[in-house]
Design a protein around this motif. Structure first.
Motif, PDB file in Angstrom:
ATOM      1  N   GLU A 147       2.061 -18.492  13.335  1.00 46.24           N
ATOM      2  CA  GLU A 147       0.580 -19.202  12.993  1.00 46.24           C
ATOM      3  C   GLU A 147      -0.632 -18.550  13.706  1.00 46.24           C
ATOM      4  N   ASP A 148      -0.552 -18.031  14.856  1.00 40.81           N
ATOM      5  CA  ASP A 148      -1.399 -17.227  15.469  1.00 40.81           C
ATOM      6  C   ASP A 148      -1.552 -16.039  14.928  1.00 40.81           C
ATOM      7  N   MET A 149      -0.470 -15.183  14.753  1.00 40.34           N
ATOM      8  CA  MET A 149      -0.489 -14.074  13.918  1.00 40.34           C
ATOM      9  C   MET A 149      -1.313 -13.982  12.410  1.00 40.34           C
ATOM     10  N   LYS A 150      -0.909 -14.777  11.827  1.00 42.57           N
ATOM     11  CA  LYS A 150      -1.709 -14.902  10.445  1.00 42.57           C
ATOM     12  C   LYS A 150      -3.208 -14.652  10.506  1.00 42.57           C
ATOM     13  N   VAL A 151      -3.943 -15.366  11.446  1.00 40.22           N
ATOM     14  CA  VAL A 151      -5.235 -15.317  11.413  1.00 40.22           C
ATOM     15  C   VAL A 151      -5.743 -13.791  11.790  1.00 40.22           C
ATOM     16  N   CYS A 152      -5.145 -13.139  12.641  1.00 35.98           N
ATOM     17  CA  CYS A 152      -5.447 -11.820  12.825  1.00 35.98           C
ATOM     18  C   CYS A 152      -4.859 -10.745  11.653  1.00 35.98           C
ATOM     19  N   ILE A 153      -4.069 -11.067  11.067  1.00 36.96           N
ATOM     20  CA  ILE A 153      -3.478 -10.289  10.124  1.00 36.96           C
ATOM     21  C   ILE A 153      -4.369 -10.427   8.773  1.00 36.96           C
ATOM     22  N   ARG A 154      -4.794 -11.759   8.536  1.00 33.20           N
ATOM     23  CA  ARG A 154      -5.717 -12.092   7.386  1.00 33.20           C
ATOM     24  C   ARG A 154      -6.983 -11.059   7.344  1.00 33.20           C
ATOM     25  N   GLN A 155      -7.569 -11.089   8.695  1.00 31.54           N
ATOM     26  CA  GLN A 155      -8.793 -10.235   8.951  1.00 31.54           C
ATOM     27  C   GLN A 155      -8.490  -8.694   8.772  1.00 31.54           C
ATOM     28  N   LEU A 156      -7.427  -8.241   9.202  1.00 27.58           N
ATOM     29  CA  LEU A 156      -6.916  -6.909   9.309  1.00 27.58           C
ATOM     30  C   LEU A 156      -6.945  -6.538   7.733  1.00 27.58           C
ATOM     31  N   LEU A 157      -6.266  -7.409   6.767  1.00 26.43           N
ATOM     32  CA  LEU A 157      -6.165  -7.112   5.392  1.00 26.43           C
ATOM     33  C   LEU A 157      -7.660  -7.197   4.428  1.00 26.43           C
ATOM     34  N   VAL A 158      -8.314  -8.041   5.158  1.00 32.53           N
ATOM     35  CA  VAL A 158      -9.760  -7.855   4.565  1.00 32.53           C
ATOM     36  C   VAL A 158     -10.388  -6.685   5.121  1.00 32.53           C
ATOM     37  N   VAL A 159     -10.138  -6.050   5.966  1.00 29.23           N
ATOM     38  CA  VAL A 159     -10.588  -4.912   6.381  1.00 29.23           C
ATOM     39  C   VAL A 159     -10.078  -3.568   5.460  1.00 29.23           C
ATOM     40  N   LEU A 160      -8.818  -3.789   5.265  1.00 26.51           N
ATOM     41  CA  LEU A 160      -8.157  -2.611   4.512  1.00 26.51           C
ATOM     42  C   LEU A 160      -8.640  -2.728   3.018  1.00 26.51           C
ATOM     43  N   ASP A 161      -9.025  -3.894   2.762  1.00 24.04           N
ATOM     44  CA  ASP A 161      -9.266  -4.112   1.295  1.00 24.04           C
ATOM     45  C   ASP A 161     -10.592  -3.251   1.059  1.00 24.04           C
ATOM     46  N   PHE A 162     -11.696  -3.430   2.290  1.00 25.07           N
ATOM     47  CA  PHE A 162     -13.025  -2.878   2.270  1.00 25.07           C
ATOM     48  C   PHE A 162     -12.706  -1.342   2.161  1.00 25.07           C
ATOM     49  N   LEU A 163     -11.846  -0.648   2.881  1.00 23.76           N
ATOM     50  CA  LEU A 163     -11.554   0.655   3.239  1.00 23.76           C
ATOM     51  C   LEU A 163     -10.818   1.169   1.909  1.00 23.76           C
ATOM     52  N   HIS A 164      -9.778   0.509   1.374  1.00 20.21           N
ATOM     53  CA  HIS A 164      -9.063   1.016   0.287  1.00 20.21           C
ATOM     54  C   HIS A 164     -10.096   0.757  -1.080  1.00 20.21           C
ATOM     55  N   SER A 165     -10.353  -0.172  -1.315  1.00 16.75           N
ATOM     56  CA  SER A 165     -11.122  -0.614  -2.699  1.00 16.75           C
ATOM     57  C   SER A 165     -12.638  -0.244  -2.966  1.00 16.75           C
ATOM     58  N   VAL A 166     -13.106  -0.278  -1.775  1.00 19.51           N
ATOM     59  CA  VAL A 166     -14.688   0.221  -1.772  1.00 19.51           C
ATOM     60  C   VAL A 166     -14.906   1.515  -1.292  1.00 19.51           C
ATOM     61  N   ALA A 167     -14.455   1.711   0.196  1.00 16.07           N
ATOM     62  CA  ALA A 167     -14.954   2.970   0.831  1.00 16.07           C
ATOM     63  C   ALA A 167     -14.007   4.321   0.715  1.00 16.07           C
ATOM     64  N   GLY A 168     -12.701   3.961   0.051  1.00 20.80           N
ATOM     65  CA  GLY A 168     -12.054   5.053  -0.375  1.00 20.80           C
ATOM     66  C   GLY A 168     -11.223   5.692   0.777  1.00 20.80           C
ATOM     67  N   VAL A 169     -10.993   4.840   1.845  1.00 16.07           N
ATOM     68  CA  VAL A 169     -10.627   5.430   3.333  1.00 16.07           C
ATOM     69  C   VAL A 169      -9.171   4.828   3.405  1.00 16.07           C
ATOM     70  N   ILE A 170      -8.303   5.831   3.944  1.00 15.09           N
ATOM     71  CA  ILE A 170      -7.072   5.374   4.512  1.00 15.09           C
ATOM     72  C   ILE A 170      -7.007   5.656   6.116  1.00 15.09           C
ATOM     73  N   HIS A 171      -6.719   4.404   6.914  1.00 15.40           N
ATOM     74  CA  HIS A 171      -6.768   4.421   8.232  1.00 15.40           C
ATOM     75  C   HIS A 171      -5.614   5.284   8.776  1.00 15.40           C
ATOM     76  N   THR A 172      -4.281   5.295   8.350  1.00 10.81           N
ATOM     77  CA  THR A 172      -3.111   5.999   8.601  1.00 10.81           C
ATOM     78  C   THR A 172      -2.573   5.571   9.936  1.00 10.81           C
ATOM     79  N   ASP A 173      -3.200   4.856  10.876  1.00  9.86           N
ATOM     80  CA  ASP A 173      -2.827   4.777  12.196  1.00  9.86           C
ATOM     81  C   ASP A 173      -3.267   3.346  12.758  1.00  9.86           C
ATOM     82  N   LEU A 174      -2.659   2.393  11.909  1.00  8.50           N
ATOM     83  CA  LEU A 174      -2.629   0.972  12.251  1.00  8.50           C
ATOM     84  C   LEU A 174      -1.591   0.471  13.307  1.00  8.50           C
TER      85      LEU A 174
END
Length: 405
Positions: free
Chosen positions: A156-183
């Motif tokens: 349950e506690d992990m879900k909150v963190c991963i939701r936010q991280l996926l929101v960040v990845l959506d920005f990086l992938h679909s808007v900014a065109g950036v791959i982090h590669t080092d999560l």
């Protein structure tokens, strides 16, 4: 800039009263296998960089940089200073940040990326060093988990963190065109600690300066324990990030987290981050990584790594094997494992035995959804975010939040 223009006067650091370490012992960055002393800027505590930023304490180190807590003497504010080693192509992270800052599209994910305030170049005895000036975020998620019993949190506690991280990845992938590669957990940093915590941290460093070892040409400082900060972690460290509009087949990602296409030196795209986010989610709820990957000699071995993946995912489909000529080393023409390493007797269920929380089956289904041999079979960040399991508890949490006074 003259000192009369400073709105904050540099602090004086004591020249004694600190623990002096044995100069023959290797500490901090010296322990790295690729360490070369001349590549690192020989910083001194209390030094003022670029006529503006005073170095107060060491926060960490790595292969490509050291990180320091500092004070902006112009704005009377605290900052984090990332000082790169000398060498070519050390402006990659800066270029990524410049690009991210230029993206004007409104997206919630952009707010959860560590901010870059400034950058400059300093010249040391052996060349130039790029310095990035960041907001001073708190400790990393990996450090935080060290303080938690069992070094893991509930699903349950992990879900909150991963939701936010996926929101960040959506920005990086679909808007900014950036791959982090080092999560990884060390690159997820808690929000900036409260001002009084930062002030107390500075005063404590002056009262009891960090332990160090003094050499003829430099001083190596021990990293200080930074205040934690409160809230969900932000994504940092874009030193290995890539633009998604370019072709890639370079070796990326920490060993246990590598996507299969990276292991086999095939071309890869933003879907490596999807594989990676599942690995991070696992690390948050388990005290051990999903993949061990080490042979009996304790050396990380691609054969062992792939054997573990076969145990968990089954043999890859032919369409995946066709992506790389190296596939024929590990699988025969029918897709059967050649036995270069024994397939271990493991399953997701057995490895998840000690994970705490409700609906563990839902979590493992979510993990399997992300960990697909073929990158094209992995969901996007948004698809993974809106997964039924990950969304469970979100509406309940909102209702509970609104009912509180």
């Amino acid at each position: 800039m003259s000192s009369s223009q400073w709105t904050s006067v540099p602090r004086n650091f004591p020249s004694s009263g600190f623990k002096l370490l044995d100069s023959s012992l290797h500490i901090e960055e010296e322990t790295l296998p690729t360490y070369e002393a001349q590549k690192y800027y020989p910083i001194q505590q209390g030094e003022v960089l670029n006529n503006r930023y005073q170095v107060l304490a060491k926060l960490g180190y790595g292969v490509t940089s050291t990180v320091w807590f500092g004070r902006d003497l112009v704005n009377s504010s605290y900052v984090a200073l990332k000082i790169y080693v000398t060498g070519e192509k050390r402006d990659d992270e800066l270029n990524i940040y410049r690009h991210l800052n230029s993206v004007e599209v409104e997206h919630p994910g952009k707010r959860f990326i560590r901010k870059l305030f400034d950058h400059f170049i300093i010249t040391g005895p052996h060349g130039q060093h790029i310095c990035l000036v960041h907001e001073p975020l708190g400790i990393s998620a990996s450090e935080l988990l060290e303080w938690i019993p069992g070094k893991a949190v509930t699903l349950e506690d992990m879900k909150v963190c991963i939701r936010q991280l996926l929101v960040v990845l959506d920005f990086l992938h679909s808007v900014a065109g950036v791959i982090h590669t080092d999560l990884q957990l060390k690159n997820l940093l808690l929000p900036t600690p409260k001002p009084e915590a930062l002030s107390n941290f500075e005063e404590e460093e002056i009262r009891i300066p960090s332990a160090r070892k003094v050499l003829q040409d430099r001083t190596i400082y021990m990293s200080s324990r930074f205040p934690p900060g409160d809230g969900l972690p932000l994504l940092s460290d874009f030193g290995e990030a890539r633009f998604s509009n370019e072709k890639h087949n370079e070796d990326i990602m920490p060993n246990p987290y590598r996507a299969p296409e990276v292991i086999l030196r095939a071309s890869w795209d933003y879907k490596v981050d999807i594989w990676n986010v599942a690995m991070v989610a696992w690390d948050i709820v388990s005290s051990s990584t999903l993949i061990k990957g080490r042979n009996p000699d304790g050396i990380f071995d691609d054969r062992v790594h792939l054997a573990e993946l076969v145990a968990l995912l089954g043999c890859p489909p032919p369409s995946f094997c066709e992506r790389s000529h190296l596939s024929s080393v590990f699988w025969d023409d029918s897709g059967t494992w050649k036995g270069l390493a024994p397939i271990p007797d493991i399953t997701f269920e057995s490895l998840a035995a000690n994970i705490r929380g409700e609906d563990k089956d839902g979590f493992l289904r979510w993990i399997r959804r992300a960990l697909q041999w073929n990158p094209s079979d992995r969901p996007t960040a948004l698809e993974l975010l809106y997964d039924e399991w990950l969304m469970q508890g979100l509406e309940q949490g909102k209702r509970e939040g609104t009912s509180k006074p």
